[in-house]
Scaffold this active site. Structure first.
Site, short mmCIF file in Angstrom:
data_model
loop_
_atom_site.label_atom_id
_atom_site.label_comp_id
_atom_site.label_asym_id
_atom_site.label_seq_id
_atom_site.Cartn_x
_atom_site.Cartn_y
_atom_site.Cartn_z
N TYR A 1 -25.11 0.06 8.19
CA TYR A 1 -23.68 -0.22 8.06
C TYR A 1 -22.86 0.51 9.12
O TYR A 1 -21.73 0.92 8.89
CB TYR A 1 -23.17 0.11 6.64
N TYR B 1 -14.36 4.00 3.46
CA TYR B 1 -14.77 4.56 2.15
C TYR B 1 -14.56 6.06 2.07
O TYR B 1 -15.05 6.68 1.12
CB TYR B 1 -16.27 4.32 1.91
N GLY C 1 -29.92 -1.02 -2.96
CA GLY C 1 -29.03 -0.04 -3.54
C GLY C 1 -29.49 1.40 -3.58
O GLY C 1 -28.70 2.27 -3.93
N GLU D 1 -34.60 -5.43 -2.15
CA GLU D 1 -33.77 -5.71 -0.96
C GLU D 1 -33.13 -4.44 -0.40
O GLU D 1 -31.91 -4.33 -0.31
CB GLU D 1 -32.65 -6.68 -1.34
N PRO D 2 -33.92 -3.43 -0.04
CA PRO D 2 -33.30 -2.21 0.49
C PRO D 2 -32.74 -2.43 1.90
O PRO D 2 -33.34 -3.12 2.71
CB PRO D 2 -34.46 -1.21 0.51
N GLY D 3 -31.60 -1.84 2.15
CA GLY D 3 -31.02 -1.88 3.49
C GLY D 3 -30.83 -0.46 3.97
O GLY D 3 -31.52 0.03 4.86
N CYS E 1 -5.59 3.55 17.32
CA CYS E 1 -4.24 3.88 16.87
C CYS E 1 -4.07 3.67 15.36
O CYS E 1 -3.36 2.77 14.92
CB CYS E 1 -3.23 3.04 17.65
N GLU E 2 -4.75 4.46 14.60
CA GLU E 2 -4.66 4.44 13.13
C GLU E 2 -4.94 5.85 12.67
O GLU E 2 -5.89 6.49 13.16
CB GLU E 2 -5.76 3.56 12.51
#
Ligand code: LLP
Length: 418
Positions: free
Chosen positions: A374, A320, A239, A277-279, A346-347
């Site tokens: 991510y 996000y 986190g 648990e760092p990502g 196409c969005e």
């Protein structure tokens, strides 16, 4: 760590010009810095050096085999959330005994495989899961190591989609229910209690929510020890945020100092290993996404730069409204224009950046910064777009860590009716 720097107006990854990477491997292309990944991992490892600990990289942030392998070589543990991620860690040479398995929906076959592999711990997220795990391990005549993932009900003050520690979220077990479930686990024949786990969210830019959460977990540790339940580890989750746009997240040193201070005051010398648990904080700023400007177009007063990367390559802006800095690969002097940087999907949500001041022409290369976490791991084939190549730079060398997908491979497993 600064992995990407300008030299004579050209953006480099370590000692390799990004332009040379696109010549060899095309665009869109993810580029990671080996030195950056390693420095970020070591920063956490060293920050916790005064205490028995294990850094478990959150595989969901970046699951490329070469990335996992580099971290495994440093001695990293891994946090996985699916059987697929476990297989990646094993294929990358990771040590199963350093793997924790998180996630609210573990299937029986995934549990079985993880027990077989001999993982360090299951982070159990419900009573039903605890009972299932006991049953699955029983069939295998094994005991599954467990920690309960408790929900400490703290507000991580981050984006609601990536906040997990509030009592209204689907994650974990309400901390008030934990003593009863630990008591239940204690008498189960096929689980072995080894720890306690929590994770309150991602991209957290203050240290206080982590301290609040750990403080509540330590209250639980005390309560459990009164019940005769002695734990071997506390897993404080991941986190720690990164600076996408001038944020000032805690450094690994400050994060570790705050947690260790609390642990040392509260544990009075009791031996408990700390797992983290760092990502994002390991992979995020060590990667970028290279893209080429396909078209410039103007509609009314708006200028659009249509690039060849899209929301399927980097989903964070669309999902996000996340901000990623966008930098030219070759700096040019002169007046800039303000662009909407958009992809070909196409969005309307297919954008990579709003209102970016750039001096660009068709064919120019752009780098979408801080995309190492991510980014590729959340990519998709939407619009039947082949996923990007991934390159790791190591000093003056580039290493193709994943080939660009072939279009034919995208539908090779599909079958028409007879
Ligand atoms: N451990 C658990 C149990 C997690 O659920 C997560 C992230 C982590 C560790 C790693 O957290 P980190 O250190 O990376 O913040 N896709 C979103 C982030 C989702 C995070 C989900 N869980 C994004 O792009 O911002």
């Amino acid at each position: 760590m600064t992995c990407f720097t300008y030299r004579n107006g050209q953006l480099y990854a370590e000692d390799v010009a990004l332009q040379d990477i696109t010549r060899a491997h095309g665009t869109p292309c993810y580029v990671y810095s080996r030195a950056g990944l390693e420095a970020n991992w070591r920063a956490f490892d060293q920050a916790f050096a005064g205490h028995d600990h294990l850094v478990c990289f959150a595989v969901k942030a970046n699951s490329n085999l070469a990335v996992l392998n580099l971290l495994a070589r440093l001695g990293s543990g891994f946090d996985v959330v699916s059987g697929g991620e476990l297989e990646r860690v094993l294929a990358a040479g990771g040590d199963a005994r350093k793997v924790v398995f998180s996630g609210v929906g573990k299937r029986e076959d995934e549990m079985q495989r993880a027990i077989e592999a001999g993982i360090l711990c299951f982070n159990v997220e419900s009573e039903a899961e605890l009972q299932r795990l006991n049953r699955v391990a029983g069939k295998m005549r094994r005991r599954a190591p467990v920690a309960l993932r408790v929900n400490p009900d703290v507000d991580a003050r981050t984006h609601p989609y990536i906040s997990t520690g509030l009592s209204s979220s689907k994650f974990g077990i309400p901390i008030a229910d934990a003593p009863r479930l630990y008591a239940e686990a204690k008498i189960m024949a096929h689980v072995e209690i080894v720890g306690v786990d929590c994770h309150i969210g991602s991209q957290i830019t203050e240290v206080e929510p982590f301290v609040d959460a750990l403080s509540r977990v330590l209250d639980l540790v005390d309560e459990l020890s009164k019940q005769g339940i002695v734990l071997r580890h506390i897993d404080t989750g991941g986190g720690v945020g990164i600076a996408y746009r001038g944020e000032q997240p805690p450094t690994p040193e400050r994060y570790a100092a705050a947690l260790l201070d609390l642990v040392q005051r509260r544990l009075h010398g009791r031996a408990l290993t700390l797992l983290i648990e760092p990502g994002r904080a390991i992979a995020g700023d060590a990667g970028l996404l290279l893209t080429r400007v396909e078209y410039l177009k103007q509609i009314g007063a708006k200028h659009f730069a249509v690039v060849d990367a899209a929301m399927n390559d980097l989903m964070r802006p669309a999902l996000y409204d996340a901000y990623h800095a966008i930098q030219p690969v070759r700096q040019q002097s002169g007046a800039t224009e303000v662009y909407e940087v958009v992809g070909p999907v196409c969005e309307t949500s297919d954008f990579l950046g709003h209102e970016r001041a750039l001096r660009i022409a068709e064919g120019d290369l752009l780098a979408i910064m801080d995309a190492g976490a991510y980014g590729m791991s959340m990519s998709s084939n939407y619009n039947t777009r082949a996923r990007a190549a991934e390159v790791i730079v190591d000093g003056a060398k580039m290493h193709l860590a994943r080939e660009r997908e072939q279009i034919s491979a995208l539908f090779a497993s599909e079958r028409s009716l007879p």
